[in-house]
Write a protein that holds these residues in place. Structure first.
Motif, PDB file in Angstrom:
ATOM      1  N   ILE A 354       0.849  -1.191   0.000  1.00 56.23           N
ATOM      2  CA  ILE A 354       0.000   0.000   0.000  1.00 56.23           C
ATOM      3  C   ILE A 354       0.882   1.236   0.000  1.00 56.23           C
ATOM      4  CG2 ILE A 354      -0.200  -0.077   2.536  1.00 56.23           C
ATOM      5  CD1 ILE A 354      -3.012   1.140   2.218  1.00 56.23           C
ATOM      6  N   VAL A 355       0.511   2.223  -0.780  1.00 61.08           N
ATOM      7  CA  VAL A 355       1.246   3.487  -0.824  1.00 61.08           C
ATOM      8  C   VAL A 355       0.570   4.470   0.126  1.00 61.08           C
ATOM      9  CG1 VAL A 355       2.086   5.366  -2.273  1.00 61.08           C
ATOM     10  CG2 VAL A 355       1.803   3.083  -3.251  1.00 61.08           C
ATOM     11  N   LEU A 356       1.350   5.057   1.037  1.00 61.71           N
ATOM     12  CA  LEU A 356       0.799   5.985   2.026  1.00 61.71           C
ATOM     13  C   LEU A 356       1.769   7.142   2.246  1.00 61.71           C
ATOM     14  CD1 LEU A 356      -0.552   3.461   4.685  1.00 61.71           C
ATOM     15  CD2 LEU A 356      -1.921   4.865   3.147  1.00 61.71           C
ATOM     16  N   PRO A 357       1.289   8.267   2.774  1.00 60.00           N
ATOM     17  CA  PRO A 357       2.196   9.375   3.103  1.00 60.00           C
ATOM     18  C   PRO A 357       3.073   8.994   4.293  1.00 60.00           C
ATOM     19  CG  PRO A 357      -0.008   9.851   3.893  1.00 60.00           C
ATOM     20  CD  PRO A 357      -0.111   8.595   3.085  1.00 60.00           C
ATOM     21  N   ASN A 358       4.252   9.569   4.377  1.00 55.92           N
ATOM     22  CA  ASN A 358       5.200   9.192   5.428  1.00 55.92           C
ATOM     23  C   ASN A 358       4.692   9.488   6.836  1.00 55.92           C
ATOM     24  OD1 ASN A 358       6.987   8.138   3.647  1.00 55.92           O
ATOM     25  ND2 ASN A 358       8.519   9.750   3.830  1.00 55.92           N
ATOM     26  N   GLY A 359       3.678  10.337   6.952  1.00 57.99           N
ATOM     27  CA  GLY A 359       3.138  10.638   8.276  1.00 57.99           C
ATOM     28  C   GLY A 359       2.643   9.411   9.020  1.00 57.99           C
ATOM     29  N   VAL A 360       2.206   8.375   8.304  1.00 56.37           N
ATOM     30  CA  VAL A 360       1.693   7.170   8.975  1.00 56.37           C
ATOM     31  C   VAL A 360       2.798   6.452   9.737  1.00 56.37           C
ATOM     32  CG1 VAL A 360      -0.097   6.858   7.224  1.00 56.37           C
ATOM     33  CG2 VAL A 360       2.089   5.645   6.976  1.00 56.37           C
ATOM     34  N   LEU A 361       4.048   6.776   9.448  1.00 56.01           N
ATOM     35  CA  LEU A 361       5.163   6.083  10.093  1.00 56.01           C
ATOM     36  C   LEU A 361       5.482   6.656  11.466  1.00 56.01           C
ATOM     37  CD1 LEU A 361       7.578   5.833   7.015  1.00 56.01           C
ATOM     38  CD2 LEU A 361       5.930   4.131   7.818  1.00 56.01           C
ATOM     39  N   TYR A 362       5.068   7.892  11.733  1.00 54.22           N
ATOM     40  CA  TYR A 362       5.478   8.507  13.003  1.00 54.22           C
ATOM     41  C   TYR A 362       4.391   9.285  13.732  1.00 54.22           C
ATOM     42  CZ  TYR A 362       6.158  12.295   9.626  1.00 54.22           C
ATOM     43  OH  TYR A 362       5.981  13.213   8.612  1.00 54.22           O
ATOM     44  N   ARG A 363       3.239   9.541  13.098  1.00 61.85           N
ATOM     45  CA  ARG A 363       2.202  10.307  13.790  1.00 61.85           C
ATOM     46  C   ARG A 363       1.710   9.548  15.016  1.00 61.85           C
ATOM     47  NH1 ARG A 363      -0.175  11.974   8.204  1.00 61.85           N
ATOM     48  NH2 ARG A 363      -1.495  10.118   8.427  1.00 61.85           N
ATOM     49  N   GLY A 365      -1.147   9.574  18.582  1.00 60.35           N
ATOM     50  CA  GLY A 365      -2.585   9.446  18.779  1.00 60.35           C
ATOM     51  C   GLY A 365      -3.096   8.079  18.364  1.00 60.35           C
ATOM     52  N   GLU A 366      -4.271   8.070  17.752  1.00 59.73           N
ATOM     53  CA  GLU A 366      -4.875   6.795  17.329  1.00 59.73           C
ATOM     54  C   GLU A 366      -3.974   6.045  16.359  1.00 59.73           C
ATOM     55  OE1 GLU A 366      -6.342   9.805  17.071  1.00 59.73           O
ATOM     56  OE2 GLU A 366      -8.512   9.690  17.428  1.00 59.73           O
ATOM     57  N   GLU A 367      -3.284   6.799  15.478  1.00 65.80           N
ATOM     58  CA  GLU A 367      -2.409   6.152  14.498  1.00 65.80           C
ATOM     59  C   GLU A 367      -1.223   5.472  15.179  1.00 65.80           C
ATOM     60  OE1 GLU A 367      -2.695   8.379  10.321  1.00 65.80           O
ATOM     61  OE2 GLU A 367      -1.961   9.684  11.897  1.00 65.80           O
ATOM     62  N   GLY A 368      -0.679   6.107  16.202  1.00 72.96           N
ATOM     63  CA  GLY A 368       0.411   5.501  16.956  1.00 72.96           C
ATOM     64  C   GLY A 368      -0.016   4.187  17.587  1.00 72.96           C
ATOM     65  N   GLY A 369      -1.256   4.145  18.086  1.00 73.08           N
ATOM     66  CA  GLY A 369      -1.773   2.915  18.682  1.00 73.08           C
ATOM     67  C   GLY A 369      -1.937   1.811  17.648  1.00 73.08           C
ATOM     68  N   ILE A 370      -2.469   2.166  16.488  1.00 72.03           N
ATOM     69  CA  ILE A 370      -2.633   1.168  15.417  1.00 72.03           C
ATOM     70  C   ILE A 370      -1.275   0.632  14.996  1.00 72.03           C
ATOM     71  CG2 ILE A 370      -3.376   0.820  13.032  1.00 72.03           C
ATOM     72  CD1 ILE A 370      -5.521   2.995  13.534  1.00 72.03           C
ATOM     73  N   ARG A 371      -0.294   1.534  14.845  1.00 68.82           N
ATOM     74  CA  ARG A 371       1.047   1.130  14.424  1.00 68.82           C
ATOM     75  C   ARG A 371       1.650   0.153  15.442  1.00 68.82           C
ATOM     76  NH1 ARG A 371       2.536   5.984  13.448  1.00 68.82           N
ATOM     77  NH2 ARG A 371       3.699   6.334  15.376  1.00 68.82           N
ATOM     78  N   ARG A 372       1.446   0.458  16.731  1.00 70.01           N
ATOM     79  CA  ARG A 372       1.949  -0.431  17.796  1.00 70.01           C
ATOM     80  C   ARG A 372       1.324  -1.816  17.670  1.00 70.01           C
ATOM     81  NH1 ARG A 372       0.554  -2.535  22.604  1.00 70.01           N
ATOM     82  NH2 ARG A 372       2.119  -2.556  24.276  1.00 70.01           N
ATOM     83  N   ASN A 373       0.033  -1.863  17.457  1.00 65.49           N
ATOM     84  CA  ASN A 373      -0.658  -3.152  17.365  1.00 65.49           C
ATOM     85  C   ASN A 373      -0.227  -3.942  16.135  1.00 65.49           C
ATOM     86  OD1 ASN A 373      -2.107  -2.690  19.725  1.00 65.49           O
ATOM     87  ND2 ASN A 373      -3.791  -1.662  18.650  1.00 65.49           N
ATOM     88  N   LEU A 374       0.029  -3.240  15.033  1.00 64.27           N
ATOM     89  CA  LEU A 374       0.496  -3.915  13.825  1.00 64.27           C
ATOM     90  C   LEU A 374       1.882  -4.519  14.029  1.00 64.27           C
ATOM     91  CD1 LEU A 374      -0.662  -1.348  11.115  1.00 64.27           C
ATOM     92  CD2 LEU A 374      -1.471  -3.710  11.312  1.00 64.27           C
ATOM     93  N   ILE A 375       2.749  -3.783  14.718  1.00 64.53           N
ATOM     94  CA  ILE A 375       4.109  -4.272  14.969  1.00 64.53           C
ATOM     95  C   ILE A 375       4.073  -5.448  15.943  1.00 64.53           C
ATOM     96  CG2 ILE A 375       6.334  -3.686  16.011  1.00 64.53           C
ATOM     97  CD1 ILE A 375       5.788  -0.790  14.872  1.00 64.53           C
ATOM     98  N   GLU A 376       3.308  -5.316  17.025  1.00 66.60           N
ATOM     99  CA  GLU A 376       3.227  -6.402  17.998  1.00 66.60           C
ATOM    100  C   GLU A 376       2.520  -7.617  17.410  1.00 66.60           C
ATOM    101  OE1 GLU A 376       4.795  -6.656  20.686  1.00 66.60           O
ATOM    102  OE2 GLU A 376       5.511  -4.601  20.909  1.00 66.60           O
TER     103      GLU A 376
END
Length: 915
Positions: A354-363, A365-376
């Motif tokens: 999937i192509v996404l803006p680089n903000g999804v890598l470090y923003r 809030g809710e995005e940080g939580g989703i990123r954590r869950n994806l990594i774990e």
């Protein structure tokens, strides 16, 4: 024309035709008509293959229920003869916009029920937009007529033609995207990004026999199609690939369906949906048959380039199975909503990009939580940072995220590919070598300095799940360092020599031949000629010898692959065969960048593959054909396409001239070279003129060229002013009228060479003969070389010569052109094969063999830079300054002046001495 030439011609004409219509809108018209032509031609082909005569085809009408049923069941739709694209072309001046509106309406009525989802409403955008093509019925008719004549030459009646049609369709979509600004993102993923994603997905899926691909924001469908085409290279039956597409915007959704159908994909393998991906997830069943059509849609690959950071409504979606495990994306940024949607539809052994803006890598809030869950949850496999300005309509930095449902490893591969691109217009494009390097890194999960690194989950945790690429991969070039001691006293720091360690490893003892030990940790350059020392060193010679040995039979390999097997080789797979061979040859050769070699291959393959397509489609005799060279010229204020000579169907004219017609070719080149010399001589004379001379009538207004007529007039004036003793005598003779006076004058004047003229019967000379001799004497007068008159005389001679040589060049070029045409058309098979070898093999083989020299040249330049960096020391500069100050101060002591002059000079001396 080959497919590239045809595509370019159509685009250029279409872009002119669209006038004030936005590119984003006009694409729907031209692409819609191309699709209608495809459907018409496909039905015609079916009818002819089933033994219908031309008379029977022309009798096809909607009222013929039996025939309509037969065609619909086999083709999926029915088009009456009067509505066929080919019929429109035959109508000539009888054609009207109403023919199109009637045909499109009829098409919707006559779709086979089993093909409704593929074809229903597919021409809605075209049908409703026809009114924008003109203010009146007449203007709309002309606009449509121009369009259908523009695309009439696109071939669509064979398997090979699907590739040509697909290429042209993709090319036009890309060109419209380049002109559509911000709206381009609605329907187009740049081809290079699409290929990159395709190769990553294919590397993971290549061993499967059946594959399902899904794009939930399908746009024009090009991304999904490229995935399918790449996968098809590794699968036995490409009909075992099924395509699922969902798109929100109606006109873009229609593009998706058209694009899929025109690639020859079976309608049963096309499943599409016009709906909001986030609000209306893929249906689990068909409402008309819920039991038998239950399908939760789990696929082998999901690919998407969703709209970036758009608003969405997360209300009441906490229990949505797509998001329940990971969390809801914020309402102002739907990026993770799209990502989680894609992940949900992935099989346990599937892959998604999937192509996404680089903000999804470090923003946060809710995005940080989703990123954590994806990594774990161990779903993020790789992150690829792309160059900025790679997408049309936006310059924001973007990345490709690669995710899987189940993974054997727990690390994340971070790739910083932001520095690898080529500038094309306003945009940055990935090169073939950039794509290859990224795919190799991702597929093999390898660490490459300043490019890629596997990052452990523990390290990511320590960084609080921030996946910002620069935290893990530093791709910046190090700043240049300056050694303080070497700057002051000279010498080359050994630490800077050590930075070239890869060269010293490849060339043992070369370093010792170039440098001698200096003071402390410094060395001195030991040779005067760096280039000669490097070139003649035994280890460098051995390096070149090893390389040439590795590629010794490369020409033969290419000849076997491309020439011997040209009729049977698989064009879509051949580049991989060639690149694998090159990489194998380079495996034990140090310093050579294999991706540079790959780029050389890809550049040549872009030409060779097109030729091979033509030969495999048309047969070997295509090599012996020429085509009219059509160009657009203005006539009476209008542009029209006219023939301007000929071009080789496959073999370039110049290649034939250089090889088979070398004598004529070299003779022509010499004359063209003389024209270039004359041009240089003009420039030299212009440069030698004074400003006054340059501003005279003999030059144009800008003073950068001579005016032929004015030069001629000036030369007449110059000759008229020439007045030698012989000329004076001749003028005096010309004034005499009596015969006796003339004879007496002749006897008395031996300052005239009378024998240079022909005397009359009475021993005198006619006025005509005298004037001719006068002109001869004036033109023979020699002026000193630096005089203006001498320069004008030289210019006059050059103008005369230039005119003669231009005429010769034009005549010789025309004769050589026709001889080349005849030569190509009469080539023997052996000559044709030799020319193909010259075109396909020699350029690639020669460019590959230059790679070692390029490496050595880089090393020489680095050593030169190091030697020059500290050659001028601060101490030397300071010493030179002091010496200059001392000399100047001594000179001041010798100066005399009034009281105030001497006070000023005394103060200046004080400053020079630093007191």
């Amino acid at each position: 024309m080959n497919k590239q030439q045809l595509a370019t011609k159509i685009w250029e004409s279409a872009n002119k035709m669209r006038s004030k219509i936005e590119a984003n809108e006009y694409k729907d018209y031209i692409l819609g008509f191309i699709f209608y032509k495809y459907l018409s031609d496909k039905q015609l082909k079916f009818l002819k293959e089933n033994s219908l005569t031309q008379e029977e085809i022309e009798a096809l009408v909607e009222d013929d229920a039996e025939t309509v049923k037969y065609v619909r069941e086999h083709v999926g739709y029915f088009i009456a003869y009067k509505d066929l694209f080919s019929t429109w072309l035959k109508m000539g001046k009888e054609f009207d916009v109403s023919n199109v509106t009637d045909a499109l309406s009829a098409f919707n009525r006559l779709i086979n029920p089993s093909h409704k989802k593929v074809f229903e409403g597919i021409f809605n955008t075209l049908q409703t937009g026809l009114s924008k093509l003109g203010d009146s019925s007449g203007s709309r008719t002309k606009a449509i007529s121009d369009l259908i004549h523009l695309i009439k030459d696109i071939p669509m009646d064979g398997k090979q033609d699907y590739d040509i049609l697909g290429f042209i369709y993709e090319y036009l979509i890309g060109m419209f995207a380049a002109n559509a600004g911000k709206k381009a993102g609605e329907f187009y993923t740049p081809h290079e990004v699409s290929l990159l994603m395709s190769e990553i997905v294919t590397g993971f899926l290549k061993d499967r026999t059946e594959i399902k691909i899904y794009d939930p924001t399908s746009g024009s469908g090009s991304l999904m199609i490229n995935i399918g085409r790449t996968v098809a290279k590794h699968i036995d039956d490409e009909n075992n690939i099924k395509y699922y597409a969902q798109e929100l915007k109606q006109n873009t959704y229609n593009l998706t369906r058209m694009n899929l159908v025109m690639r020859g994909i079976l309608p049963d393998n096309i499943v599409t949906r016009n709906a909001d991906t986030l609000e209306d997830d893929w249906p689990y069943f068909d409402e008309a048959n819920p039991v038998e059509t239950y399908n939760p849609l789990y696929v082998d690959a999901v690919v998407s380039n969703p709209p970036y950071s758009q608003n969405w409504d997360p209300s009441n979606k906490e229990t949505d199975p797509r998001y329940a495990r990971f969390g809801l994306a914020p309402k102002t940024k739907a990026d993770y909503a799209f990502l989680l949607h894609d992940l949900f539809h992935l099989k346990p052994d599937g892959i998604m990009t999937i192509v996404l803006p680089n903000g999804v890598l470090y923003r946060g809030g809710e995005e940080g939580g989703i990123r954590r869950n994806l990594i774990e949850g161990n779903h993020i496999d790789a992150i690829i940072g792309l160059p900025a300005n790679i997408f049309f309509g936006t310059g924001i930095p973007t990345n490709i995220m690669v995710l899987k449902q189940k993974r054997a490893n727990t690390d994340v591969l971070i790739v910083d590919a932001s520095k690898g691109f080529i500038k094309v217009g306003k945009n940055n494009n990935l090169r073939a070598s950039d794509i290859k390097k990224i795919v190799d890194a991702v597929t093999a999960r390898i660490d490459i300095e300043k490019f890629s690194r596997k990052v452990s989950r523990e390290e990511i945790r320590r960084n609080e799940y921030n996946l910002s690429i620069p935290r893990y991969v530093d791709s910046t070039e190090g700043a240049e360092n300056w050694d303080i001691y070497a700057s002051m006293f000279g010498g080359i720091p050994m630490s800077e020599i050590a930075a070239l360690s890869e060269y010293w490893s490849a060339f043992p003892e070369l370093k010792e031949s170039l440098f001698t030990k200096g003071v402390g940790p410094y060395v001195e350059l030991a040779v005067d000629n760096i280039e000669q020392t490097v070139d003649e060193h035994p280890t460098v010679k051995a390096f070149i010898s090893n390389f040439m040995g590795a590629f010794g039979d490369f020409d033969g390999f290419l000849k076997s692959e491309l020439i011997t097997n040209m009729a049977s080789l698989n064009i879509s797979k051949e580049e991989v065969v060639l690149s694998d061979d090159i990489f194998a040859r380079l495996a034990y050769i140090p310093l050579i960048n294999k991706y540079e070699a790959y780029q050389l291959l890809d550049d040549e393959w872009a030409i060779t593959s097109v030729d091979l397509e033509v030969i495999q489609t048309e047969g070997f005799n295509a090599v012996k054909k020429v085509d009219p060279n059509m160009v657009v010229k203005k006539k009476d204020g209008k542009e029209e396409e006219v023939q301007d000579g000929w071009i080789g169907h496959i073999i370039p004219f110049e290649l034939v001239q250089r090889t088979l017609l070398s004598a004529e070719y070299e003779a022509l080149k010499q004359k063209e070279g003389r024209l270039a010399e004359i041009s240089s001589e003009y420039e030299e004379i212009l440069d030698s003129l004074s400003e006054e001379e340059k501003n005279s009538s003999v030059t144009n207004d800008s003073g950068d060229a001579f005016v032929a007529k004015e030069v001629g007039d000036k030369l007449k004036e110059i000759y008229a002013d020439v007045n030698t003793q012989e000329i004076k005598a001749l003028n005096a003779y010309a004034a005499l009228s009596r015969k006796a006076d003339k004879l007496a004058f002749i006897s008395a004047h031996d300052d005239v060479v009378w024998s240079n003229m022909e005397a009359g019967n009475d021993g005198t000379y006619s006025k005509k003969a005298v004037n001719a001799y006068l002109a001869e004497l004036q033109s023979a007068f020699e002026f000193p070389e630096e005089f203006f008159e001498a320069k004008i005389l030289k210019v006059s001679n050059l103008i005369t010569e230039e005119k003669e040589v231009k005429a010769q060049v034009k005549a010789d070029a025309a004769a050589l052109h026709m001889k080349t045409k005849e030569t190509i058309e009469s080539l023997s098979d052996e000559q044709a094969l030799e020319l193909l070898e010259q075109k396909w093999i020699f350029p690639l083989a020669e460019s590959i063999k230059q790679l070692p020299n390029a490496v050595i040249n880089v090393l020489v330049e680095k050593i030169k830079a190091l030697s020059e960096k500290y050659v001028v020391t601060y101490s030397a500069i300071e010493s030179e300054i002091q010496e200059t100050e001392s000399t100047l101060s001594a000179l001041i002591d010798e100066l005399v002046g009034n009281e105030y002059d001497m006070k000023g000079l005394s103060e200046f001396q004080t400053l020079l001495k630093g007191e």
